[in-house]
Scaffold this motif. Structure first.
Motif, PDB file in Angstrom:
ATOM      1  N   SER A  53       0.857  -1.200   0.000  1.00 35.98           N
ATOM      2  CA  SER A  53       0.000   0.000   0.000  1.00 35.98           C
ATOM      3  C   SER A  53       0.887   1.242   0.000  1.00 35.98           C
ATOM      4  O   SER A  53       2.076   1.162   0.343  1.00 35.98           O
ATOM      5  N   ALA A  54       0.287   2.370  -0.337  1.00 38.27           N
ATOM      6  CA  ALA A  54       1.028   3.632  -0.238  1.00 38.27           C
ATOM      7  C   ALA A  54       1.302   3.963   1.224  1.00 38.27           C
ATOM      8  O   ALA A  54       2.317   4.581   1.546  1.00 38.27           O
ATOM      9  N   THR A  55       0.402   3.537   2.107  1.00 42.79           N
ATOM     10  CA  THR A  55       0.616   3.767   3.537  1.00 42.79           C
ATOM     11  C   THR A  55       1.910   3.087   3.989  1.00 42.79           C
ATOM     12  O   THR A  55       2.735   3.689   4.694  1.00 42.79           O
ATOM     13  N   SER A  56       2.108   1.831   3.556  1.00 41.78           N
ATOM     14  CA  SER A  56       3.356   1.127   3.878  1.00 41.78           C
ATOM     15  C   SER A  56       4.550   1.834   3.249  1.00 41.78           C
ATOM     16  O   SER A  56       5.624   1.928   3.857  1.00 41.78           O
ATOM     17  N   GLU A 156       7.528  13.131  -1.144  1.00 42.85           N
ATOM     18  CA  GLU A 156       6.318  13.563  -1.858  1.00 42.85           C
ATOM     19  C   GLU A 156       5.251  12.485  -1.739  1.00 42.85           C
ATOM     20  O   GLU A 156       5.484  11.351  -2.148  1.00 42.85           O
ATOM     21  N   ASP A 157       4.078  12.855  -1.216  1.00 44.78           N
ATOM     22  CA  ASP A 157       2.934  11.951  -1.268  1.00 44.78           C
ATOM     23  C   ASP A 157       2.212  12.246  -2.583  1.00 44.78           C
ATOM     24  O   ASP A 157       1.405  13.169  -2.681  1.00 44.78           O
ATOM     25  N   ALA A 158       2.555  11.442  -3.591  1.00 44.01           N
ATOM     26  CA  ALA A 158       1.984  11.613  -4.933  1.00 44.01           C
ATOM     27  C   ALA A 158       0.954  10.516  -5.203  1.00 44.01           C
ATOM     28  O   ALA A 158       0.786  10.072  -6.335  1.00 44.01           O
ATOM     29  N   SER A 159       0.252  10.119  -4.143  1.00 40.09           N
ATOM     30  CA  SER A 159      -0.776   9.075  -4.267  1.00 40.09           C
ATOM     31  C   SER A 159      -1.811   9.402  -5.337  1.00 40.09           C
ATOM     32  O   SER A 159      -2.421   8.512  -5.904  1.00 40.09           O
ATOM     33  N   HIS A 160      -2.015  10.719  -5.607  1.00 33.94           N
ATOM     34  CA  HIS A 160      -3.035  11.146  -6.566  1.00 33.94           C
ATOM     35  C   HIS A 160      -2.459  11.417  -7.947  1.00 33.94           C
ATOM     36  O   HIS A 160      -3.219  11.794  -8.835  1.00 33.94           O
ATOM     37  N   SER A 161      -1.153  11.330  -8.131  1.00 34.01           N
ATOM     38  CA  SER A 161      -0.628  12.030  -9.307  1.00 34.01           C
ATOM     39  C   SER A 161       0.344  11.243 -10.175  1.00 34.01           C
ATOM     40  O   SER A 161       1.167  11.854 -10.865  1.00 34.01           O
ATOM     41  N   PHE A 182       3.576   6.604  -4.743  1.00 39.05           N
ATOM     42  CA  PHE A 182       2.294   6.486  -5.464  1.00 39.05           C
ATOM     43  C   PHE A 182       1.425   5.443  -4.770  1.00 39.05           C
ATOM     44  O   PHE A 182       1.947   4.486  -4.193  1.00 39.05           O
ATOM     45  N   SER A 183       0.097   5.592  -4.907  1.00 45.15           N
ATOM     46  CA  SER A 183      -0.850   4.580  -4.413  1.00 45.15           C
ATOM     47  C   SER A 183      -1.530   3.897  -5.595  1.00 45.15           C
ATOM     48  O   SER A 183      -1.836   4.541  -6.599  1.00 45.15           O
ATOM     49  N   PHE A 184      -1.787   2.605  -5.430  1.00 45.40           N
ATOM     50  CA  PHE A 184      -2.516   1.841  -6.454  1.00 45.40           C
ATOM     51  C   PHE A 184      -3.820   1.288  -5.897  1.00 45.40           C
ATOM     52  O   PHE A 184      -4.287   0.219  -6.302  1.00 45.40           O
ATOM     53  N   VAL A 187      -9.423   3.399  -6.304  1.00 47.79           N
ATOM     54  CA  VAL A 187      -9.938   4.709  -6.747  1.00 47.79           C
ATOM     55  C   VAL A 187      -8.852   5.580  -7.365  1.00 47.79           C
ATOM     56  O   VAL A 187      -9.157   6.613  -7.958  1.00 47.79           O
ATOM     57  N   LYS A 188      -7.594   5.211  -7.235  1.00 47.00           N
ATOM     58  CA  LYS A 188      -6.499   6.058  -7.741  1.00 47.00           C
ATOM     59  C   LYS A 188      -6.359   5.905  -9.270  1.00 47.00           C
ATOM     60  O   LYS A 188      -7.172   5.248  -9.898  1.00 47.00           O
ATOM     61  N   ILE A 189      -5.325   6.495  -9.841  1.00 50.01           N
ATOM     62  CA  ILE A 189      -5.226   6.577 -11.312  1.00 50.01           C
ATOM     63  C   ILE A 189      -5.082   5.195 -11.949  1.00 50.01           C
ATOM     64  O   ILE A 189      -5.732   4.883 -12.941  1.00 50.01           O
TER      65      ILE A 189
END
Ligand SMILES: *Cc1c(COP(=O)(O)O)cnc(C)c1O
Length: 397
Positions: A53-56, A156-161, A182-184, A187-189
């Motif tokens: 996860s992006a949290t990890s 950088e928290d680029a979870s959205h980008s 990045f997050s996967f 709901v993300k990109i």
């Protein structure tokens, strides 16, 4: 209900996952390094560490940057709680910098003022976590310059980008930061079910994050200490070429591994990143056009930015209707439009209030949280569905 976001799964995605299920490795196989390579090369990053996860990813990034008890992490209130929680996991204190009125990202002037004061107080942050809200890149070159001046590390928290860029530089290249995440999440990109990735240009940070992802273990012969042995006399390191079963745990890590099924899905989705970002931008432009004249503040994208448009967030103008923000959101949901709120400011969450944060501390983020409405936006949203969102919004307003 038209949701505010959702995944897009094709036959190619399904085939990619099935192929892994029929293969020898469900985890720790070839798909994770392949996915890491693909993401790194897509965003011009040197190293990539994929996790569950992006949290990890944020957690191991903070640990790799040696954030610990007594240290400070600064982020923005207008984000998901994970951007702040990663500091708390490491025993650090968290503080916030308010956002800009137009980009809704970290305000650079406010960051500068807060750094000047923190230096006087002898309480400078060790790690800054700017967040690319809704897919719009932060003013990263300016944040980096301040970080260098004040001796901070930048995550950088680029979870959205993923897929966004600034001055032609892809988000994730880490040109103006130490690590980018990045997050996967679906709901993300792009999605891998659950999943995240940390990118860096620093080989040592990458190695540390790779170890932290899997229990603090290494098999890298250059790093072996050679004392993980039952022999009483200290033996020399025995690299995997000699003793393939030999490994050393050198720090306290976690099991934050991504599976090969997830990596296969992520890789297949990555092939469509450009078309997703293009469709998201086209839908955003359609919203911009059709929402003109309504009592809403529309999102602004800085001219040097290409946004990934993870979210299309509008703000209800104050006193423009007799209906409250909550009422407008409720009525839209009753009409089948799954609007959402990004974000209730993190410092107002009960956990952070308990740590002493107060209402009124970050007025721009608070005003945002009292007026923001996230409208449905995802690649598979049709023009007709979008028109329906617009007409319902017009009706309610
Ligand atoms: C989604 C999100 C996260 C967490 O991502 P997970 O992959 O769900 O752990 C972190 N930060 C921001 C800004 C997010 O939107």
């Amino acid at each position: 209900m038209i949701a505010y976001g959702r995944q897009d799964i094709t036959q190619a995605d399904i085939d990619a996952v099935l192929e892994v299920l029929r293969s020898d490795f469900l985890t720790q196989g070839p798909m994770v390094p392949r996915f890491e390579q693909a993401v790194a090369s897509r965003v011009d990053a040197k190293h990539a560490v994929a996790v569950n996860s992006a949290t990890s990813a944020l957690h191991i990034a903070c640990l790799a940057l040696q954030l610990g008890p007594g240290d400070l992490l600064w982020t923005v209130p207008n984000t998901f709680v994970a951007s702040a929680n990663c500091g708390r996991y490491c025993g650090a204190e968290v503080d916030f910098v308010d956002i800009d009125t137009y980009t809704w990202n970290l305000s650079v002037p406010k960051l500068r003022n807060k750094l000047v004061q923190a230096k006087k107080d002898g309480r400078l942050p060790k790690v800054l976590v700017p967040v690319h809200f809704a897919g719009q890149p932060t003013e990263q070159e300016e944040i980096w310059e301040l970080a260098e001046e004040y001796g901070c590390r930048v995550l950088e928290d680029a979870s959205h980008s993923i897929g966004a860029s600034r001055n032609g530089e892809p988000v994730g290249s880490c040109r103006w930061s130490d690590i980018t995440v990045f997050s996967f999440h679906p709901v993300k990109i792009i999605t891998s079910g659950e999943g995240g990735i940390a990118l860096t240009k620093d080989a040592e940070l990458a190695e540390r994050m790779a170890m932290l992802r899997t229990h603090g273990i290494t098999r890298n012969s250059a790093r072996l200490l050679g004392n993980g042995t039952t022999n009483t006399q200290k033996s020399s390191p025995r690299p995997a070429e000699i003793d393939p079963w030999y490994y050393e745990q050198q720090m306290l890590g976690f099991n934050y591994r991504m599976t090969d099924m997830q990596a296969a899905l992520g890789s297949s989705q990555l092939d469509r990143l450009d078309s997703y970002v293009k469709r998201r931008n086209a839908l955003a432009r359609r919203y911009d056009e059709s929402l003109k004249g309504l009592p809403l503040q529309l999102p602004t994208v800085q001219s040097q930015n290409q946004s990934a448009f993870h979210l299309y967030v509008v703000r209800l103008k104050r006193n423009a209707t007799e209906k409250s923000h909550r009422q407008v959101c409720h009525e839209l949901r009753q009409k089948g439009i799954g609007v959402n709120l990004h974000y209730l400011p993190v410092h107002l969450q009960p956990y952070y209030r308990e740590l002493g944060f107060l209402q009124g501390q970050y007025p721009v983020a608070e005003a945002h949280g009292e007026s923001a409405i996230t409208l449905p936006l995802y690649p598979a949203l049709s023009d007709q569905q979008q028109d329906q969102v617009v007409s319902m919004l017009k009706e309610v307003l």
